[in-house]
Design a protein around this motif. Sequence first.
Motif, mmCIF file in Angstrom:
data_model
loop_
_atom_site.group_PDB
_atom_site.id
_atom_site.type_symbol
_atom_site.label_atom_id
_atom_site.label_comp_id
_atom_site.label_asym_id
_atom_site.label_seq_id
_atom_site.Cartn_x
_atom_site.Cartn_y
_atom_site.Cartn_z
ATOM 1 N N HIS A 188 5.494 7.153 29.329
ATOM 2 C CA HIS A 188 4.182 7.514 29.854
ATOM 3 C C HIS A 188 4.244 8.753 30.736
ATOM 4 N N LEU A 189 5.354 8.963 31.404
ATOM 5 C CA LEU A 189 5.509 10.206 32.162
ATOM 6 C C LEU A 189 5.461 11.393 31.212
ATOM 7 N N GLY A 190 6.112 11.286 30.064
ATOM 8 C CA GLY A 190 6.061 12.363 29.064
ATOM 9 C C GLY A 190 4.647 12.593 28.554
ATOM 10 N N GLN A 191 3.912 11.516 28.309
ATOM 11 C CA GLN A 191 2.531 11.652 27.861
ATOM 12 C C GLN A 191 1.673 12.276 28.963
ATOM 13 N N HIS A 222 13.052 -2.034 29.503
ATOM 14 C CA HIS A 222 11.743 -1.634 28.994
ATOM 15 C C HIS A 222 10.914 -0.967 30.094
ATOM 16 N N ALA A 223 11.008 -1.472 31.312
ATOM 17 C CA ALA A 223 10.284 -0.841 32.425
ATOM 18 C C ALA A 223 10.702 0.618 32.572
ATOM 19 N N VAL A 268 2.342 -1.292 34.934
ATOM 20 C CA VAL A 268 3.399 -1.784 34.052
ATOM 21 C C VAL A 268 4.639 -2.155 34.853
ATOM 22 N N LEU A 269 5.021 -1.310 35.789
ATOM 23 C CA LEU A 269 6.181 -1.654 36.624
ATOM 24 C C LEU A 269 5.946 -2.981 37.332
ATOM 25 N N PHE A 313 -5.510 7.434 33.816
ATOM 26 C CA PHE A 313 -5.012 6.235 33.151
ATOM 27 C C PHE A 313 -3.501 6.141 33.301
ATOM 28 N N HIS A 314 -2.790 7.225 32.984
ATOM 29 C CA HIS A 314 -1.330 7.179 33.042
ATOM 30 C C HIS A 314 -0.844 6.833 34.453
ATOM 31 N N LEU A 315 -1.470 7.423 35.457
ATOM 32 C CA LEU A 315 -1.056 7.130 36.839
ATOM 33 C C LEU A 315 -1.244 5.649 37.170
#
Length: 177
Positions: free
Chosen positions: A156-159, A148-149, A67-68, A59-61
């Motif tokens: 999300h990278l941290g998550q 914000h981007a 988002v970007l 999901f994060h990937l």
Amino acid sequence: MPNKLPEVWLRGSLTSMPALLQPVAHALLQAREELNELMEGFPEELLWQRPAGLASPGFHLQHLTGVLNRLFTYARAESLNHDQLAYLATEDKPPVGDYSIKSLAKNFNEEVDKALTQLSTTDEQTLTQVRGVGRAQVPSTVTGLYTHAAEHTMRHLGQLLVTVKILQAGFNADGVS
């Protein structure tokens, strides 16, 4: 021990980047470096695992890429197209067809490249211009969207980092090792 470079923001100015957009570009470049290092050697079978109910690495990937793409679309004063909306609807699901960690990372890397190109050609005089976000056209600004981007990407990278480390430590969906 390998000679590790300082963080991107400590390596100096990006000559092709407008001065006011340097922090955004630095954050995106840092995220790309960290993401690629983190995912190197990560087991494919863990890509969609959700330890303790956390969002999966897959999901994060996908979300980082999506988002970007969406925020930079809004910064161009454009609405999302059908493909972007379809992508958004499936970010939490494994892609249909052939996919891998390598292909998902490649998609993110390519989106960062597109974002950097857009940043490098942004006229700083447009940064305070209002842009609508989403179907409701909630007002933001070009600089608000770019900022914000960057922060959303790092969040999300941290998550992703935490989830990957939990999975690599052998924790299951209930958070038990």
